[in-house]
Design an enzyme around this catalytic site. Structure first.
Site, PDB file in Angstrom:
ATOM      1  N   GLY A  28       0.793  -1.236   0.000  1.00  0.00           N
ATOM      2  CA  GLY A  28       0.000   0.000   0.000  1.00  0.00           C
ATOM      3  C   GLY A  28       0.813   1.267   0.000  1.00  0.00           C
ATOM      4  CB  SER A 158      -3.197  -9.049 -13.221  1.00  0.00           C
ATOM      5  OG  SER A 158      -2.814  -8.603 -14.516  1.00  0.00           O
ATOM      6  CE1 TYR A 171       2.352  -9.639 -12.176  1.00  0.00           C
ATOM      7  CE2 TYR A 171       0.847  -9.654 -14.049  1.00  0.00           C
ATOM      8  CZ  TYR A 171       1.243  -9.133 -12.831  1.00  0.00           C
ATOM      9  OH  TYR A 171       0.521  -8.102 -12.276  1.00  0.00           O
ATOM     10  CB  ALA A 173       1.135 -19.128 -13.902  1.00  0.00           C
ATOM     11  CB  ILE A 204      -2.914   0.596 -13.806  1.00  0.00           C
ATOM     12  CG1 ILE A 204      -4.175  -0.282 -13.884  1.00  0.00           C
ATOM     13  CG2 ILE A 204      -3.109   1.787 -12.880  1.00  0.00           C
ATOM     14  CD1 ILE A 204      -5.393   0.389 -14.504  1.00  0.00           C
TER      15      ILE A 204
END
Length: 266
Positions: A28, A158, A171, A173, A204
């Site tokens: 975060g 994602s 990534y 997977a 993004i």
């Protein structure tokens, strides 16, 4: 009643007032995670930022407090079970409770065709993107069950978890694995009042994607498929985090919220 009071009453009425809620956001301290944390504190939540870089953590907390929020950072590598256990204990000591975990921490994959990559490439990305999610969820579930009041788990996956991530199979997977974990938790813990959902970011603009953002060929080829013809921003995830934390999503469970500007339907 002032406008501010009316707005607060309206937010409470639709389950968007997070006053008194405590939310852990892993990763975060920057990017999408920080965008969600900003939305959470503006809705009244207290936020615990878990991140590995203490300097970046401190900057994130300063920003959140500058918005009038109650925030604290804890140095944590989510791939390290001892770190996760310690960070949860510190969060509870600081805030007294937990209402929501947003398992957002993640690392980028090793680019290349599968036969060109090593098992160490897989272990690097999976240790954070899957194992880190599992460890964070375990700590959160134990806490929420002890409290006995239910809660919310939000797992950040994602588009790579549902599409074909060419030259980024490892990534993809891991992010598909996150979705499987989400569905399992949604059914395992619903009777304890714990709901679990996933957010799937599209393209993004963050620190992680700067290489792609700077690549005009990539932008021309990929971002032209986004109906808005632009990259998304971390701020585009603030409302999603607030909704999935608040009581307005109390009957939302096992769902995938895609935030991609329409990329997947164009």
């Amino acid at each position: 009643m002032t406008d501010a009071q009316q707005n607060a009453a309206g937010a409470a009425g639709v389950g968007l007032d997070l006053t008194g809620k405590v939310v852990v956001v892993t990763g975060g301290n920057r990017g999408i995670g920080l965008g969600m944390a900003r939305g959470l504190v503006q809705a009244g939540a207290s936020v615990a930022v878990w991140g590995r870089n203490e300097e970046v953590n401190a900057a994130a907390v300063a920003q959140l407090r500058g918005l009038g929020g109650d925030a604290e950072a804890f140095a944590c590598d989510v791939a390290d079970e001892a770190d996760v256990t310690r960070s949860m204990a510190s969060t509870l000591e600081r805030f007294g409770r937990l209402d929501t975990l947003i398992a957002n921490a993640g690392v980028s994959g090793a680019y290349g065709r599968l036969h060109e990559l090593s098992i160490d490439d897989w272990r690097r990305v999976s240790s954070v993107n899957i194992e880190g999610v599992i460890l964070s969820c375990q700590a959160a579930v134990r806490t929420l069950m002890e409290q006995g009041e239910g809660g919310s788990l939000v797992l950040v996956s994602s588009l790579a978890g549902i599409e074909a991530p060419t030259r980024n199979t490892l990534y993809g997977a891991t992010k598909a694995g996150v979705l499987s974990v989400m569905r399992g938790l949604a059914t395992e813990y619903a009777r304890e009042g714990i709901r679990t959902n996933a957010i799937l970011p599209g393209w993004i603009e963050t620190e992680m994607t700067q290489g792609s953002v700077a690549n005009q060929k990539f932008t021309d080829k990929v971002i032209s498929r986004v109906p808005f013809r632009t990259w998304g921003t971390p701020e585009d995830f603030a409302a999603a985090a607030v909704f999935l934390t608040g009581s307005g999503s109390s009957f939302v469970n096992g769902q995938q919220l895609v935030v991609d500007g329409g990329y997947t339907v164009f």
